[in-house]
Design a protein around this motif. Structure first.
Motif, PDB file in Angstrom:
ATOM      1  N   GLN A   6       0.831  -1.196   0.000  1.00 12.47           N
ATOM      2  CA  GLN A   6       0.000   0.000   0.000  1.00 12.47           C
ATOM      3  C   GLN A   6       0.865   1.245   0.000  1.00 12.47           C
ATOM      4  OE1 GLN A   6      -3.379   0.406  -0.059  1.00 12.47           O
ATOM      5  NE2 GLN A   6      -3.597  -1.797  -0.359  1.00 12.47           N
ATOM      6  N   GLN A  23       0.539   5.430   0.750  1.00 11.97           N
ATOM      7  CA  GLN A  23      -0.266   6.518   1.289  1.00 11.97           C
ATOM      8  C   GLN A  23       0.230   7.837   0.699  1.00 11.97           C
ATOM      9  OE1 GLN A  23       1.325   4.230   3.668  1.00 11.97           O
ATOM     10  NE2 GLN A  23      -0.477   2.986   3.209  1.00 11.97           N
ATOM     11  N   ASN A  77      -3.689   3.751  -8.974  1.00 12.10           N
ATOM     12  CA  ASN A  77      -4.063   2.829  -7.914  1.00 12.10           C
ATOM     13  C   ASN A  77      -4.217   3.490  -6.557  1.00 12.10           C
ATOM     14  OD1 ASN A  77      -1.783   1.456  -9.841  1.00 12.10           O
ATOM     15  ND2 ASN A  77      -3.475   0.053  -9.445  1.00 12.10           N
ATOM     16  N   TYR A  78      -3.498   4.574  -6.344  1.00 12.01           N
ATOM     17  CA  TYR A  78      -3.476   5.196  -5.031  1.00 12.01           C
ATOM     18  C   TYR A  78      -3.807   6.679  -5.153  1.00 12.01           C
ATOM     19  CZ  TYR A  78      -1.003   0.882  -4.046  1.00 12.01           C
ATOM     20  OH  TYR A  78      -0.663  -0.441  -3.943  1.00 12.01           O
ATOM     21  N   TRP A  79      -4.535   7.172  -4.144  1.00  9.41           N
ATOM     22  CA  TRP A  79      -5.019   8.551  -4.166  1.00  9.41           C
ATOM     23  C   TRP A  79      -4.850   9.198  -2.801  1.00  9.41           C
ATOM     24  CZ3 TRP A  79      -6.897  10.928  -8.538  1.00  9.41           C
ATOM     25  CH2 TRP A  79      -7.122  10.098  -9.641  1.00  9.41           C
TER      26      TRP A  79
END
Length: 120
Positions: free
Chosen positions: A1, A3, A108-110
């Motif tokens: 993940q 962040q 994919n990440y915000w």
């Protein structure tokens, strides 16, 4: 993940400047494409700029905005100059793997977003 945390938004008069920052943490990778999107009220989210080794921009911000990244600090910046009222939006930082894509589904990440308001 991964962040992502944005900062630097605010209220500015037309013609002014702001610098947005996006700090990445977690399983960051230097080969991620880092990008800035924005979403104005009632409009779809749109790509503003992205960068891997080279940068790409939406036509409406070319010559006014500059995206840079510092891989050592896992931070990406968006320098916004000559701001216009139509730049008013929530600005989001995003990470993905498809260079040049302007489609949100390819990221994919915000981050949570930061508000930029440009007064006339």
């Amino acid at each position: 993940q991964v962040q992502l945390v944005e900062s630097g938004g605010g209220l500015v008069q037309a013609g002014g400047s702001l610098r947005l920052s996006c700090a990445a943490s977690g399983r960051t990778r230097s080969d991620y494409i880092m990008a800035w999107f924005r979403q104005a009220t009632g409009k779809e989210r749109e790509l503003v700029a992205g960068i891997k080794w080279d940068a790409f921009y939406h036509d409406s911000v070319k010559g006014r905005f500059t995206i840079t990244r510092d891989n050592a600090d896992d931070t990406v910046y968006l320098q916004m100059n000559s701001l216009k009222p139509e730049d008013t939006a929530v600005y989001y930082c995003a990470a993905g793997l498809l260079y040049g894509s302007g489609a949100p589904r390819h990221y994919n990440y915000w981050g949570q977003g930061t508000q930029v308001t440009v007064s006339s």
